[in-house]
Design a protein around this motif. Structure first.
Motif, PDB file in Angstrom:
ATOM      1  N   THR A 114    -145.576 101.733  27.354  1.00 19.76           N
ATOM      2  CA  THR A 114    -146.256 102.060  28.700  1.00 19.76           C
ATOM      3  C   THR A 114    -146.762 100.851  29.471  1.00 19.76           C
ATOM      4  N   ALA A 115    -147.452  99.945  28.859  1.00 17.08           N
ATOM      5  CA  ALA A 115    -147.789  98.615  29.421  1.00 17.08           C
ATOM      6  C   ALA A 115    -146.828  98.111  30.168  1.00 17.08           C
ATOM      7  N   GLU A 116    -145.700  97.657  29.388  1.00 17.79           N
ATOM      8  CA  GLU A 116    -144.459  97.239  30.085  1.00 17.79           C
ATOM      9  C   GLU A 116    -143.901  97.898  31.002  1.00 17.79           C
ATOM     10  N   LEU A 117    -143.909  99.170  30.928  1.00 11.98           N
ATOM     11  CA  LEU A 117    -143.503 100.036  32.208  1.00 11.98           C
ATOM     12  C   LEU A 117    -144.447  99.661  33.392  1.00 11.98           C
ATOM     13  N   ARG A 118    -145.632  99.805  33.223  1.00  7.75           N
ATOM     14  CA  ARG A 118    -146.774  99.580  34.142  1.00  7.75           C
ATOM     15  C   ARG A 118    -146.513  98.317  35.288  1.00  7.75           C
ATOM     16  N   ARG A 119    -146.051  97.430  33.931  1.00  7.72           N
ATOM     17  CA  ARG A 119    -145.932  96.064  34.670  1.00  7.72           C
ATOM     18  C   ARG A 119    -144.876  95.749  35.648  1.00  7.72           C
ATOM     19  N   GLU A 120    -143.682  96.524  35.103  1.00  8.84           N
ATOM     20  CA  GLU A 120    -142.301  96.713  35.834  1.00  8.84           C
ATOM     21  C   GLU A 120    -142.526  97.297  37.325  1.00  8.84           C
ATOM     22  N   LEU A 121    -143.410  98.572  37.150  1.00  5.85           N
ATOM     23  CA  LEU A 121    -143.861  99.161  38.411  1.00  5.85           C
ATOM     24  C   LEU A 121    -144.602  98.399  39.267  1.00  5.85           C
ATOM     25  N   MET A 122    -145.482  97.796  38.602  1.00  8.19           N
ATOM     26  CA  MET A 122    -146.246  97.022  39.485  1.00  8.19           C
ATOM     27  C   MET A 122    -145.480  95.764  40.175  1.00  8.19           C
ATOM     28  N   HIS A 123    -144.477  95.292  39.601  1.00  4.32           N
ATOM     29  CA  HIS A 123    -143.658  94.290  40.223  1.00  4.32           C
ATOM     30  C   HIS A 123    -142.929  94.715  41.245  1.00  4.32           C
ATOM     31  N   HIS A 124    -142.268  96.109  40.973  1.00  4.32           N
ATOM     32  CA  HIS A 124    -141.360  96.740  41.713  1.00  4.32           C
ATOM     33  C   HIS A 124    -142.045  97.170  43.127  1.00  4.32           C
ATOM     34  N   ALA A 125    -143.583  97.592  42.978  1.00  3.02           N
ATOM     35  CA  ALA A 125    -144.353  98.128  44.201  1.00  3.02           C
ATOM     36  C   ALA A 125    -144.911  96.802  44.836  1.00  3.02           C
ATOM     37  N   GLN A 126    -144.989  95.447  44.284  1.00  4.41           N
ATOM     38  CA  GLN A 126    -145.296  94.352  44.874  1.00  4.41           C
ATOM     39  C   GLN A 126    -144.291  94.023  45.898  1.00  4.41           C
ATOM     40  N   GLU A 127    -142.980  94.208  45.470  1.00  2.00           N
ATOM     41  CA  GLU A 127    -141.713  93.793  46.184  1.00  2.00           C
ATOM     42  C   GLU A 127    -141.584  94.686  47.212  1.00  2.00           C
ATOM     43  N   GLN A 128    -141.767  95.963  47.151  1.00  2.00           N
ATOM     44  CA  GLN A 128    -141.441  97.031  48.339  1.00  2.00           C
ATOM     45  C   GLN A 128    -142.757  97.340  49.058  1.00  2.00           C
ATOM     46  N   LEU A 129    -143.850  97.174  48.522  1.00  2.00           N
ATOM     47  CA  LEU A 129    -145.211  97.532  49.393  1.00  2.00           C
ATOM     48  C   LEU A 129    -145.999  96.177  49.530  1.00  2.00           C
ATOM     49  N   ARG A 152    -141.102 105.445  40.772  1.00  2.00           N
ATOM     50  CA  ARG A 152    -140.192 104.518  41.670  1.00  2.00           C
ATOM     51  C   ARG A 152    -139.670 105.088  42.902  1.00  2.00           C
ATOM     52  N   ARG A 153    -139.480 106.365  42.899  1.00  2.00           N
ATOM     53  CA  ARG A 153    -138.904 107.179  43.936  1.00  2.00           C
ATOM     54  C   ARG A 153    -139.914 107.125  45.007  1.00  2.00           C
ATOM     55  N   LEU A 154    -141.298 107.381  44.628  1.00  2.00           N
ATOM     56  CA  LEU A 154    -142.333 107.455  45.728  1.00  2.00           C
ATOM     57  C   LEU A 154    -142.567 106.073  46.511  1.00  2.00           C
ATOM     58  N   ILE A 155    -142.646 105.114  45.327  1.00  2.00           N
ATOM     59  CA  ILE A 155    -142.579 103.632  46.064  1.00  2.00           C
ATOM     60  C   ILE A 155    -141.530 103.305  46.913  1.00  2.00           C
ATOM     61  N   ASP A 156    -140.434 103.720  46.692  1.00  3.44           N
ATOM     62  CA  ASP A 156    -139.233 103.376  47.395  1.00  3.44           C
ATOM     63  C   ASP A 156    -139.426 103.984  48.939  1.00  3.44           C
ATOM     64  N   SER A 157    -139.564 105.369  48.787  1.00  2.00           N
ATOM     65  CA  SER A 157    -139.869 106.266  49.669  1.00  2.00           C
ATOM     66  C   SER A 157    -140.922 105.626  50.958  1.00  2.00           C
ATOM     67  N   LEU A 158    -142.107 105.458  50.162  1.00  2.00           N
ATOM     68  CA  LEU A 158    -143.242 105.223  51.130  1.00  2.00           C
ATOM     69  C   LEU A 158    -142.801 103.738  51.687  1.00  2.00           C
ATOM     70  N   ALA A 159    -142.124 102.866  50.883  1.00  2.00           N
ATOM     71  CA  ALA A 159    -141.821 101.436  51.550  1.00  2.00           C
ATOM     72  C   ALA A 159    -140.693 101.815  52.569  1.00  2.00           C
ATOM     73  N   SER A 160    -139.924 102.659  52.569  1.00  2.00           N
ATOM     74  CA  SER A 160    -138.910 102.932  53.661  1.00  2.00           C
ATOM     75  C   SER A 160    -139.431 103.464  54.831  1.00  2.00           C
ATOM     76  N   ILE A 161    -140.561 104.527  54.611  1.00  2.00           N
ATOM     77  CA  ILE A 161    -141.209 105.309  55.897  1.00  2.00           C
ATOM     78  C   ILE A 161    -142.031 104.471  56.555  1.00  2.00           C
ATOM     79  N   THR A 162    -142.981 103.413  55.804  1.00  2.00           N
ATOM     80  CA  THR A 162    -143.910 102.710  56.533  1.00  2.00           C
ATOM     81  C   THR A 162    -143.284 101.436  56.718  1.00  2.00           C
ATOM     82  N   ARG A 163    -141.984 100.945  56.580  1.00  2.00           N
ATOM     83  CA  ARG A 163    -141.782  99.534  56.956  1.00  2.00           C
ATOM     84  C   ARG A 163    -141.493  99.519  58.338  1.00  2.00           C
ATOM     85  N   CYS A 164    -141.269 100.754  59.168  1.00  2.00           N
ATOM     86  CA  CYS A 164    -140.955 100.684  60.630  1.00  2.00           C
ATOM     87  C   CYS A 164    -142.063 101.268  61.836  1.00  2.00           C
ATOM     88  N   LEU A 165    -143.249 101.554  61.076  1.00  2.00           N
ATOM     89  CA  LEU A 165    -144.488 101.857  61.794  1.00  2.00           C
ATOM     90  C   LEU A 165    -144.716 101.275  63.054  1.00  2.00           C
TER      91      LEU A 165
END
Length: 421
Positions: A114-129, A152-165
């Motif tokens: 779980t800790a490794e998974l959170r680290r991966e998600l945090m890294h992905h979120a830092q890249e996307q958001l 991961r889907r939520l992070i990607d969707s939020l990144a996509s929809i907020t990138r062009c505000l």
């Protein structure tokens, strides 16, 4: 000696011992690494059996034991116990699983994963958001293996929809959700994803996250996201308007209730006549107003406080229209009434002890339940004495709300009785 595993696993007095070993294994200890195990609440018979297996005659003569009792329980040396019972270390896990009745699941491995998974998600979120540091922390704090794909889907969707505000021209929330998440309902404001979108836009705007539905929609609209401005409506009946816009004309020409949506009230708002406006909870009150030909200005919010309802109240306040509000005498109706009174200064009508007394022993068949603390104490006491809800469909409330004259009251009540028959 070589003990019978089946007998050992089934012995109820030894059950706490096997449970304690099961807990250690589940916490991540390997069977060969467990030197001692402390067992709380071990029965005297089990302690005697352990001493008979582990203590030598010399130890017994000197009053010593390899199974001492401590403040935390009985301390049992595990390798000597296995040797005494003729059990191999690699059979320990299957023994305790049989005794406890469930498999050993290494929680330590799960925690590491779980800790490794959170680290991966945090890294992905830092890249996307990168533009949403506060939201990133909230998104990844509770992630686990089951929720990882959805997160991961939520992070990607939020990144996509907020990138062009801001979105220019403004676009409907459902269209944006479809284009950026593949599902037109993904960012519905009642869903967790919709709430995260509001958090994201508020963080980008550098302002506190709004709570009222009209404020939420105003925040989103300011960033080119249009939410629910056509689907919800408020009903207006016999409300005069003084302007010359399209909504003013609709109100003045109508003989039946007019449904206005959020777009009507925000983009082409009517200029309301400065007459008291009675806002009710239920459309059935407007039906009764039609039956008795009541001419008083009324509106109906359908028992909710949505963005369109807040917009109507605010429009009335801004234009100096005196507000009166009436709701059902139940928990939700009393709560909404208190909110309207406190937020918009409305006068509460047809929500008093006299009406409860006038209803007598026939308020409704529905139990009252809890009364909100915001309710007037005298009214709360009167309602609790009856123990049942008093709805706006009751004749005593309709008569008070519609200010029915004696002749109209008789005709209306006759219609009401015929309908009941």
């Amino acid at each position: 000696m070589t003990a019978d595993r089946t007998i050992l696993a089934a012995d109820p007095e030894l059950a706490p011992l096997w449970q304690a070993i099961h807990d250690r294994l589940s916490a991540g200890s390997a069977p060969a690494d467990i030197v001692t195990v402390t067992v709380p609440d071990l029965a005297p018979g089990a302690v005697a059996a352990l001493k008979s297996w582990l203590d030598t005659p010399a130890q017994r003569r000197r009053g010593r034991t390899r199974v001492p009792r401590t403040d935390r329980g009985v301390k049992v040396p595990l390798p000597p116990l296995l040797d005494a019972l003729g059990l191999a270390t690699d059979t320990l896990q299957s023994l305790v699983e049989d005794a406890v009745g469930r498999a050993v699941i290494n929680r330590r491995h799960g925690r590491l994963a779980t800790a490794e998974l959170r680290r991966e998600l945090m890294h992905h979120a830092q890249e996307q958001l990168p533009h949403l540091p506060r939201l990133r922390a909230r998104l990844t704090s509770g992630a686990d293996e089951e929720s990882a794909a959805a997160m991961r889907r939520l992070i990607d969707s939020l990144a996509s929809i907020t990138r062009c505000l801001p979105h220019t021209p403004p676009r409907a929330l459902a269209k944006l959700a479809h284009d950026h998440a593949g599902d037109p309902h993904y960012f519905d404001l009642a869903t967790p994803a919709g709430q995260r979108l509001v958090s994201a836009v508020a963080e980008l705007a550098g302002q506190p996250e709004p709570a009222r539905p009209d404020h939420i929609r105003s925040l989103l609209a300011g960033h080119g996201i249009i939410a629910d401005r056509l689907s919800a409506t408020v009903l207006l009946h016999r409300v005069r308007a003084l302007g010359d816009g399209p909504i003013d004309r609709r109100l003045n020409e109508a003989v039946t209730p007019v449904a206005l949506n959020l777009l009507d009230l925000i983009h082409t708002p009517p200029r309301l006549a400065p007459e008291p406006l009675t806002v009710v909870e239920n459309p059935s009150v407007l039906e009764a107003a039609l039956e008795c030909a009541s001419t008083q200005p009324m509106a109906c919010t359908s028992g909710q406080l949505r963005a369109v309802d807040h917009a109507l109240f605010q429009l009335a306040v801004d234009q100096g229209v005196p507000l009166r509000y009436a709701g059902d005498l139940d928990a939700s109706g009393l709560h909404i009434a208190a909110t309207v009174e406190q937020t918009y200064g409305a006068t509460l009508v047809a929500m008093d002890t006299a009406l409860v007394r006038a209803a007598g022993d026939l308020p409704s068949a529905v139990p009252l339940g809890l009364v909100p603390s915001s309710c007037d104490p005298a009214l709360a006491a009167q309602l609790q004495a009856t123990g049942r809800v008093l709805y706006q469909e009751h004749d005593v409330i309709l008569t008070r709300l519609l200010d029915v004259t004696s002749s109209k009251r008789r005709a209306w009540q006759s219609v009401s009785q015929e309908a009941g028959e």
